[in-house]
Enzyme design. Structure first.
Site, PDB file in Angstrom:
ATOM      1  CB  SER A  62      -0.923   0.006   1.219  1.00  0.00           C
ATOM      2  OG  SER A  62      -1.694  -1.170   1.243  1.00  0.00           O
TER       3      SER A  62
HETATM    4  N1  SAM Z   1      -0.528  -5.133   4.026  1.00  0.00           N
HETATM    5  C1  SAM Z   1       0.162  -5.400   2.795  1.00  0.00           C
HETATM    6  C2  SAM Z   1       1.554  -4.814   2.780  1.00  0.00           C
HETATM    7  O1  SAM Z   1       1.950  -4.168   3.738  1.00  0.00           O
HETATM    8  O2  SAM Z   1       2.259  -5.061   1.793  1.00  0.00           O
HETATM    9  C3  SAM Z   1      -0.605  -4.969   1.583  1.00  0.00           C
HETATM   10  C4  SAM Z   1      -1.815  -5.815   1.399  1.00  0.00           C
HETATM   11  S1  SAM Z   1      -2.387  -5.956  -0.261  1.00  0.00           S
HETATM   12  C5  SAM Z   1      -3.060  -4.397  -0.561  1.00  0.00           C
HETATM   13  C6  SAM Z   1      -3.779  -7.046   0.071  1.00  0.00           C
HETATM   14  C7  SAM Z   1      -3.384  -8.470   0.377  1.00  0.00           C
HETATM   15  O3  SAM Z   1      -4.535  -9.156   0.853  1.00  0.00           O
HETATM   16  C8  SAM Z   1      -2.893  -9.238  -0.834  1.00  0.00           C
HETATM   17  O4  SAM Z   1      -1.612  -9.749  -0.580  1.00  0.00           O
HETATM   18  C9  SAM Z   1      -3.927 -10.363  -0.988  1.00  0.00           C
HETATM   19  O5  SAM Z   1      -3.378 -11.584  -1.471  1.00  0.00           O
HETATM   20  C10 SAM Z   1      -4.439 -10.491   0.426  1.00  0.00           C
HETATM   21  N2  SAM Z   1      -5.749 -11.135   0.579  1.00  0.00           N
HETATM   22  C11 SAM Z   1      -6.855 -10.996  -0.184  1.00  0.00           C
HETATM   23  N3  SAM Z   1      -7.861 -11.747   0.325  1.00  0.00           N
HETATM   24  C12 SAM Z   1      -7.370 -12.351   1.430  1.00  0.00           C
HETATM   25  C13 SAM Z   1      -7.917 -13.255   2.402  1.00  0.00           C
HETATM   26  N4  SAM Z   1      -9.173 -13.691   2.347  1.00  0.00           N
HETATM   27  N5  SAM Z   1      -7.132 -13.663   3.410  1.00  0.00           N
HETATM   28  C14 SAM Z   1      -5.843 -13.246   3.497  1.00  0.00           C
HETATM   29  N6  SAM Z   1      -5.268 -12.405   2.621  1.00  0.00           N
HETATM   30  C15 SAM Z   1      -6.029 -11.962   1.603  1.00  0.00           C
END
Ligand code: SAM
Length: 218
Positions: A62
């Site tokens: 992000s």
């Molecule tokens: N917090 C992260 C960072 O600091 O890099 C950025 C997060 S990114 C915007 C969103 C993440 O949520 C992705 O890696 C995606 O694979 C994950 N995601 C989506 N659905 C999910 C779920 N049901 N459970 C766990 N992770 C999930």
């Protein structure tokens, strides 16, 4: 070699403080955590820029401001047990680890989990636990959590997360439609649940039961 410390100070001074981030603990964590170590080599020189960046697996780290505002809204004092949904690169979890007692972070993509875990080990974040799985179900065996942070866009707050939040706890999540959400602040108390909307944002989707369906054509 670039002076990454100078770039992280510049990120805080030019992107976060002017936009109203005030919590000194958040600002110093954002100065300290080496964001460039959470992106791939091809993104190294963009690591401190004012934007989200690709991290592989069609996912993103992000934008620094979004990390800072979400963290500030969590109002961490240092002794909290925190759950993050969406580990991604691990950068947000490292910021949380600087500011709380213990962090559990769940990621559905196993490759991202593995890379994040390697980063936590290399940087000595012993208070972060990384789990591969469907974060919309939370982590009942470790609940209750004082704070829960969802870092993927969701149509609603997953019900299990509300159940797993401690009394006095806070959930921050981007809630809305696929390409447009608002940060939602959820507070739980003995009197019940209160909700407050905050800034607009755009996150990649939270996939799974209680989020967006896996096969949805985005
Ligand atoms: N917090 C992260 C960072 O600091 O890099 C950025 C997060 S990114 C915007 C969103 C993440 O949520 C992705 O890696 C995606 O694979 C994950 N995601 C989506 N659905 C999910 C779920 N049901 N459970 C766990 N992770 C999930």
């Amino acid at each position: 070699m670039e002076d990454f410390k100078r770039l992280s100070d510049l990120m805080v001074d030019a992107q976060l403080i002017p936009r109203g981030i005030k919590d000194e603990r958040v600002l110093s964590a954002m100065r300290k955590v080496p964001r460039h170590l959470f992106v791939g080599d091809s993104m190294l020189h963009n690591a401190y820029e004012d934007m989200a960046l690709p991290i592989g697996e069609e996912q993103t780290i992000s934008q620094p401001y979004m990390v800072a505002i979400m963290t500030e809204l969590l109002d961490l004092k240092g002794n909290e047990k925190v759950l993050e949904i969406g580990t991604g690169s691990g950068y947000q979890a490292a910021i949380l680890a600087e500011l709380s007692r213990e962090v559990f972070t769940i990621e559905r993509k196993a490759l991202l989990t593995k890379e994040a875990e390697e980063r936590f080990q290399a940087l000595g974040y012993g208070n972060v636990h990384v789990i591969t799985g469907n974060g919309t179900l939370g982590l009942p065996e470790e609940s209750p959590f004082d704070r829960i942070l969802v870092t993927a866009g969701t149509p609603k707050i997953p019900e299990p997360l509300i159940e797993q939040l401690a009394d006095g706890g806070i959930i921050i999540a981007p809630v809305g439609i696929r390409f447009s959400q608002q940060l939602l602040i959820v507070r739980k108390s003995k009197e019940g649940i209160s909700e407050q909307t905050h800034v607009p944002c755009v996150f990649v989707p939270l996939i799974g039961k209680h989020g967006w369906p896996e096969d949805e054509d985005f």
